[in-house]
Motif scaffolding. Sequence first.
Motif, PDB file in Angstrom:
ATOM      1  N   GLY A  14     -14.020 -37.404   9.173  1.00 40.47           N
ATOM      2  CA  GLY A  14     -14.366 -38.365   8.131  1.00 40.47           C
ATOM      3  C   GLY A  14     -14.669 -37.676   6.815  1.00 40.47           C
ATOM      4  O   GLY A  14     -14.385 -38.227   5.734  1.00 40.47           O
ATOM      5  N   ALA A  36     -16.761 -43.080  10.587  1.00 40.41           N
ATOM      6  CA  ALA A  36     -16.716 -43.834   9.332  1.00 40.41           C
ATOM      7  C   ALA A  36     -17.963 -43.579   8.491  1.00 40.41           C
ATOM      8  O   ALA A  36     -17.897 -43.535   7.258  1.00 40.41           O
ATOM      9  N   CYS A  43     -17.797 -40.354   6.742  1.00 37.55           N
ATOM     10  CA  CYS A  43     -16.905 -40.551   5.600  1.00 37.55           C
ATOM     11  C   CYS A  43     -17.636 -41.242   4.448  1.00 37.55           C
ATOM     12  O   CYS A  43     -17.569 -40.804   3.291  1.00 37.55           O
ATOM     13  N   VAL A  67     -17.973 -49.913   4.458  1.00 39.78           N
ATOM     14  CA  VAL A  67     -17.459 -49.747   5.821  1.00 39.78           C
ATOM     15  C   VAL A  67     -17.233 -51.120   6.449  1.00 39.78           C
ATOM     16  O   VAL A  67     -18.148 -51.942   6.487  1.00 39.78           O
ATOM     17  N   ALA A  95     -12.858 -38.369   3.101  1.00 42.96           N
ATOM     18  CA  ALA A  95     -13.681 -38.746   1.955  1.00 42.96           C
ATOM     19  C   ALA A  95     -13.380 -37.873   0.745  1.00 42.96           C
ATOM     20  O   ALA A  95     -13.298 -38.354  -0.390  1.00 42.96           O
ATOM     21  N   VAL A 142      -9.515 -45.818   3.805  1.00 34.22           N
ATOM     22  CA  VAL A 142      -9.593 -44.857   4.902  1.00 34.22           C
ATOM     23  C   VAL A 142      -9.621 -45.668   6.195  1.00 34.22           C
ATOM     24  O   VAL A 142     -10.428 -46.592   6.326  1.00 34.22           O
ATOM     25  N   VAL A 164     -13.575 -48.254   3.992  1.00 36.60           N
ATOM     26  CA  VAL A 164     -13.434 -47.473   5.225  1.00 36.60           C
ATOM     27  C   VAL A 164     -13.406 -48.446   6.401  1.00 36.60           C
ATOM     28  O   VAL A 164     -14.414 -49.075   6.706  1.00 36.60           O
ATOM     29  N   THR A 215     -13.707 -47.531  -2.552  1.00 33.20           N
ATOM     30  CA  THR A 215     -12.963 -47.105  -1.362  1.00 33.20           C
ATOM     31  C   THR A 215     -13.468 -47.880  -0.153  1.00 33.20           C
ATOM     32  O   THR A 215     -14.684 -47.994   0.049  1.00 33.20           O
ATOM     33  N   ALA A 236     -18.470 -46.908  -1.473  1.00 30.50           N
ATOM     34  CA  ALA A 236     -17.713 -47.054  -0.230  1.00 30.50           C
ATOM     35  C   ALA A 236     -18.266 -48.222   0.578  1.00 30.50           C
ATOM     36  O   ALA A 236     -19.484 -48.379   0.712  1.00 30.50           O
TER      37      ALA A 236
END
Lengths: 209, 209, 209, 209, 209, 209, 209, 209
Positions: free
Chosen positions: C192, C91, C94, C107, C196, C133, C80, C78, C105
């Motif tokens: 966030g 963020a 999240c 960012v 998530a 996201v 972000v 994922t 994840a």
Amino acid sequence: RRTGVPEVVLGQGKTPGQTLALLAALRRGDPSGPALATRCPEAVLAAAPGAFPGETVTVDVLGRTVVVGALPAPRGDTVVLTAGTADVPVARECATTLAVLGVAAEVIPDVGVAGLHRLLGRLERLREAHAVVVVAGMDGALPSVVAGLVAAPVIGVPTSVGYGVAAGGLAAAASMLATCAPGLVVVNVDNGFGAAVHAAKIEGLAADG
Amino acid sequence: RRTGVPEVVLGQGKTPGQTLALLAALRRGDPSGPALATRCPEAVLAAAPGAFPGETVTVDVLGRTVVVGALPAPRGDTVVLTAGTADVPVARECATTLAVLGVAAEVIPDVGVAGLHRLLGRLERLREAHAVVVVAGMDGALPSVVAGLVAAPVIGVPTSVGYGVAAGGLAAAASMLATCAPGLVVVNVDNGFGAAVHAAKIEGLAADG
Amino acid sequence: RRTGVPEVVLGQGKTPGQTLALLAALRRGDPSGPALATRCPEAVLAAAPGAFPGETVTVDVLGRTVVVGALPAPRGDTVVLTAGTADVPVARECATTLAVLGVAAEVIPDVGVAGLHRLLGRLERLREAHAVVVVAGMDGALPSVVAGLVAAPVIGVPTSVGYGVAAGGLAAAASMLATCAPGLVVVNVDNGFGAAVHAAKIEGLAADG
Amino acid sequence: RRTGVPEVVLGQGKTPGQTLALLAALRRGDPSGPALATRCPEAVLAAAPGAFPGETVTVDVLGRTVVVGALPAPRGDTVVLTAGTADVPVARECATTLAVLGVAAEVIPDVGVAGLHRLLGRLERLREAHAVVVVAGMDGALPSVVAGLVAAPVIGVPTSVGYGVAAGGLAAAASMLATCAPGLVVVNVDNGFGAAVHAAKIEGLAADG
Amino acid sequence: RRTGVPEVVLGQGKTPGQTLALLAALRRGDPSGPALATRCPEAVLAAAPGAFPGETVTVDVLGRTVVVGALPAPRGDTVVLTAGTADVPVARECATTLAVLGVAAEVIPDVGVAGLHRLLGRLERLREAHAVVVVAGMDGALPSVVAGLVAAPVIGVPTSVGYGVAAGGLAAAASMLATCAPGLVVVNVDNGFGAAVHAAKIEGLAADG
Amino acid sequence: RRTGVPEVVLGQGKTPGQTLALLAALRRGDPSGPALATRCPEAVLAAAPGAFPGETVTVDVLGRTVVVGALPAPRGDTVVLTAGTADVPVARECATTLAVLGVAAEVIPDVGVAGLHRLLGRLERLREAHAVVVVAGMDGALPSVVAGLVAAPVIGVPTSVGYGVAAGGLAAAASMLATCAPGLVVVNVDNGFGAAVHAAKIEGLAADG
Amino acid sequence: RRTGVPEVVLGQGKTPGQTLALLAALRRGDPSGPALATRCPEAVLAAAPGAFPGETVTVDVLGRTVVVGALPAPRGDTVVLTAGTADVPVARECATTLAVLGVAAEVIPDVGVAGLHRLLGRLERLREAHAVVVVAGMDGALPSVVAGLVAAPVIGVPTSVGYGVAAGGLAAAASMLATCAPGLVVVNVDNGFGAAVHAAKIEGLAADG
Amino acid sequence: RRTGVPEVVLGQGKTPGQTLALLAALRRGDPSGPALATRCPEAVLAAAPGAFPGETVTVDVLGRTVVVGALPAPRGDTVVLTAGTADVPVARECATTLAVLGVAAEVIPDVGVAGLHRLLGRLERLREAHAVVVVAGMDGALPSVVAGLVAAPVIGVPTSVGYGVAAGGLAAAASMLATCAPGLVVVNVDNGFGAAVHAAKIEGLAADG
Ligand SMILES: Nc1ncnc2c1ncn2[C@@H]1O[C@H](COP(=O)(O)O)[C@@H](O)[C@H]1O
Ligand SMILES: Nc1ncnc2c1ncn2[C@@H]1O[C@H](COP(=O)(O)O)[C@@H](O)[C@H]1O
Ligand SMILES: Nc1ncnc2c1ncn2[C@@H]1O[C@H](COP(=O)(O)O)[C@@H](O)[C@H]1O
Ligand SMILES: Nc1ncnc2c1ncn2[C@@H]1O[C@H](COP(=O)(O)O)[C@@H](O)[C@H]1O
Ligand SMILES: [Mg+2]
Ligand SMILES: [Mg+2]
Ligand SMILES: [Mg+2]
Ligand SMILES: [Mg+2]
Ligand SMILES: [Mg+2]
Ligand SMILES: [Mg+2]
Ligand SMILES: [Mg+2]
Ligand SMILES: [Mg+2]
């Protein structure tokens, strides 16, 4: 007591001295029951225990209330639910007001709709109550669910708990007013006091019925 | 199909002639799947059956959609719930869009929180779904309750059903955004189309996983 | 874990003692994964490292989270995004939540629409992700742009970053809900955490598909 | 012409007779240029062609404008973009007003952010313009994107196109005002007229510079 | 400088360290002009003079701006009006930004509509300007009056000055957008920076015309 | 009748056929009491008298209700006040619902606060009631005044009567929620039905007490 | 004194030094009457008594006003009512402004509608007044009640007293504007100053009549 | 006539029959002056001339008023200004109400701030008036300007004229309440009637003074 409800001091927007003086005056004016102040600032909560010599003084720091004088014997059965832990202060303002008005109140916290089993596990208890006060912030969904499950009158109290679109409690208030559950009524955001007065009026009718 | 989603005609704000011409153009431009128009005014719904000779044309007067071309074979399993009867048109816009995108959709109407037994009676079915779309106006409480009951992703669609503080759907939308149930996501008021596209993207990942 | 999501402590509106006690209880109650608290006040962030002897404690001062226990091995992918530097705390809330839920994840900060080349330079990376996201305050325009560029599900998180009509994040939230990009879904301002959880549910389906 | 701008009749809120009489009076009072009425109801649009014998009358039913008298020779170069097809009427009100004020205007429709390639394909053309007017409803995201791509002054016109939180255009207006793109300015919802007057003032300075 | 505008640091929502580091980076990255930070917290305003050895550093405590590097020679002529004394900080943010962008700016304070003679006494000066920025809180009426008096483009900046319905500046912003004066454009509440960038783009066209 | 309240058909948002069929089904499903539909469109009000052969059908065109079946014998004593004549339809929806629920209701119209003597002249009657429903649009002031005068529980019903800031009833609703009179509770705008259900629950307690 | 009203310093949004300097300047510029500053921060209230040697300085800490110079002899008769104790500061700003403008003012506090007998007990006094200013927060109901009881012009001043939907005073302001009592006029929330100026103009006419 | 103001029928929200009957009853009940109905629907305006045999009936289709009975001789001098042509109906409701109350009223239309010379050209006339009512929609700026120019009391009437952020008149109302001009008071949107009653009370004092 034209309306059957004693006067109550709203601590917010007054100086601590004003609030304590008003409490003393109410107590003198109507010795038949205790005097109550709600939404008290820290200074009132700290000074109250020493301010009324010879009186029973009960201070609830979480619920921000001061009671001067002994509580009347409780009658009736009002249940006060909260959706989350952060809604508990408003529930306590409500429960204290009920106690001052002579109504037996039980607070059941943290039974919000995100974990419905918590509410359903209390259903039998809820169905015994004469009146149910439901305190909820954020989505404000719990009162609608409760009003669909019990026969007693249900009073929703939106709270200012939450952030973003929930900040201030207007989203919760609007959701409660817009309810699809017949008979749910609503008071102002964070107004545990008002819900208690309404419930006490209902309990009075039930007792006199 | 850069985003994996075909273009769709938004019938509102266009003349009937524009919408029908755009549908024809989409159909010609991408014969691999059907062409869809949403939020169609009466005139489009009435004219569509005669406007595409030799084509399968499916009109849903309640959901206000027109589909030109045969639907693809459905895969996946998305459930679309509604709180009340008046929310059904939005659920049908959602179900039709899912069908156009090749996703199997079941609509379960009228399971709002005012009568919780209706929802709890469907829980087993709900827990089988890959994704759940919950359509609700007035208090907007149902999506929060559902998101606390199932493991699948839940998408809330507020509707403009209701009156007073509920009129226009903003109270329902705010309640859903303010949810205490983790993971609930929200689309615009009455936007069954958008919820369907998001669910179809999820179903695509589930299929490809 | 009825909904597949462990309980999480919302630090806001609780005393530091309550939050630390709840974290300890969650950790004891479900040792299969770490315990998480979000929106923690300073006092919790400061006390947490010393409050759980023998545990791995991870504190993110910027994202205001505390994690007690080791993170699970990450799966999935994922991404972000943030529009600006000031959106990074949301963020990180999240990303930390995703990590706690076992999702990998990344960012990517500061790719807002005022300098579109920054986003376009990351397009290839974005198109690999299972879910995206997009965290944005002020105009809230970035999620609509991203949802028009990638096939993965896109979740918009409005933030309270900005002043004037942007203060509080409602302008960003409204713009995201009103999106012309099909399939964009939205959570509460600064939430966030909720984004998530939704992304993790999607990743779960992708993994099990 | 104290402000360099001739008076213009706002057709909305007037009887057809009032609007036609005011157009005739403006035409007589200032024969140096054409007379313009905006936001005209159907009855004015229908009656105008026969109401000014011996005059050139130009009626735009989509843009709801009436022009009496020949247009001046155009100078300058203002581009008017729209996000969607439904925003075109406002763009035409803008283009007609520019024409009446002697400015050359080109309308480029349907280049909204949901399909960014449409905008990027016009970038070279956009960068030639003296001023860019960007007309967008729903999310109102396009003006922020454009203002990040061109050196010319950019004017955002929110429109009432959309439904749910987008209805009425306030979400689009707020997003534009909250822009993260420096220098974007905004006019009232659906006010193509006002954007045109501002652009014409800029063109006047450019010409006189 | 794709858009002809150098990047500017928004000090709000960043740590003082971040803002000072970004200013240093901007200054290194583009030595052709000064670097600017706006909406700086006290700590940045205090630290800035000592943070850039060997540089000209200009701090405006009232306008909350920091400029690193010498200002370019000014050209053009933009006038910045304010309705009241309390609007002056926003006017100074605007004037400093104009100076950084190489535009000559004069601030004329306290000419609000409650005492119209103050404005009328400056009319001749106003009519010389290439562009007029009008900064006003409370009723937000001044920009509409000015736009009816001068031929130059007028930019309204609502401010958060005022109380009651005026608090936050939305009443002023709405009044400006709703203007009956053709051609008035508006930026976000307190956004003197954005108004300056738009005016500088206009001045650029005027200079190149 | 889990909640002690029979289901009621909300006629708004349904086709006439749906509403009539639902009424017939409710009537068959629960012959112990009459079936009720509220907010009925014209077509339902016109068709109802001929649609239930062999049944007592009562139609209230002003209150927009249809009742199928004989009313139960009334018990209790609820008074329904209105501020103005235009609030009467909402009061009649309330009174009809009370009648269906077996509660004796008296409507006292047009006693708004602009002529206080009208209310004071009814005070004795008001003080006899078990519950008082107060229906008011525009300023919404009457319920606060009444709640300060009687000991019975008071329920405020804001109405959409009024124009300008009163249009839609939100000003009245906010004033009632913000009341300075302890114990006043509020339902949605125009929701006479909901107030009646709450009052009937109170009457039930009074009867059983 | 073009409008018959001397200039008054609005202390909010100014530095203490600015406010004291402006007071001194006003005093010098117009020695025919006292100089007034309203909404003064603590620092101004504390410094004022020592800042004008040789002058009569009157400071009202509750009402946040400073008056420099002797008050004129009062004429006329304006009554200023408040609904609650917390509204008194606004009433005092009003009364001080009236005194500065030469009008005799009497403040009658705490006569809100929750206990109507308090108001009715003052009715005779009220009916003598030339003008009545009514200051009320929360529900804002008192001005509507008063305007229905007296023949004199009535001016409503909403206050920011209250919480939940009452916070900020907009609910009170909306209720007053929506009044069903003919002739009630309204000023901004907490604007005791403005109400006083209007009342003084009325008293002037009454005196000159 | 407790408040010195006769009752007036609000035609909106009543059937034509109700309005005509109420007019007849008022006329009978108080023959000392004419009876007035405002906000009358078409059907009332059409039927009124034939509905009161033997009476002088005056119908104003634009202002939507009906007057039954001869007007009293006018005294005093109130001027009613409008910003635009579309504000004239509200001005006429105001002027007719003044006439019924026995006050001489002059309407001066179309002197909005976009062309300030129109207002300044009438200044001498304005300065003669006892009271000035200023009717304005859109930006609502005109009352603030007028209140800064004249010594008489000024009453602002916001109107629902305008579109976008101006639709409904709330932007105009907020701007007027937020005025920087001391002493401006405000009534509800489109409430020419209320402004007239307040002005008549002022004129009464002036006459009796
Ligand atoms: N019901 C709907 N709600 C929101 N967006 C839609 C809907 N139906 C179609 N759209 C989108 O609206 C866009 C079409 O806008 P337009 O250019 O005005 O035709 C397309 O991008 C569609 O994906
Ligand atoms: N006037 C009304 N206002 C609010 N709720 C109503 C009203 N009339 C009926 N209802 C409730 O609306 C629900 C019916 O919704 P539906 O499923 O759409 O038929 C029932 O629970 C009724 O109790
Ligand atoms: N409490 C108050 N509320 C509203 N306006 C005020 C107040 N006190 C003073 N004023 C007005 O505010 C203006 C002063 O604004 P400024 O130029 O910022 O000093 C003057 O026109 C005063 O008449
Ligand atoms: N579409 C429009 N939007 C906003 N203002 C307009 C528009 N068309 C004309 N106007 C302006 O409206 C004013 C006319 O208002 P009125 O006095 O009501 O005719 C003139 O100042 C015009 O410049
Ligand atoms: Mg909890
Ligand atoms: Mg149902
Ligand atoms: Mg950045
Ligand atoms: Mg398109
Ligand atoms: Mg000033
Ligand atoms: Mg009446
Ligand atoms: Mg009091
Ligand atoms: Mg005009």
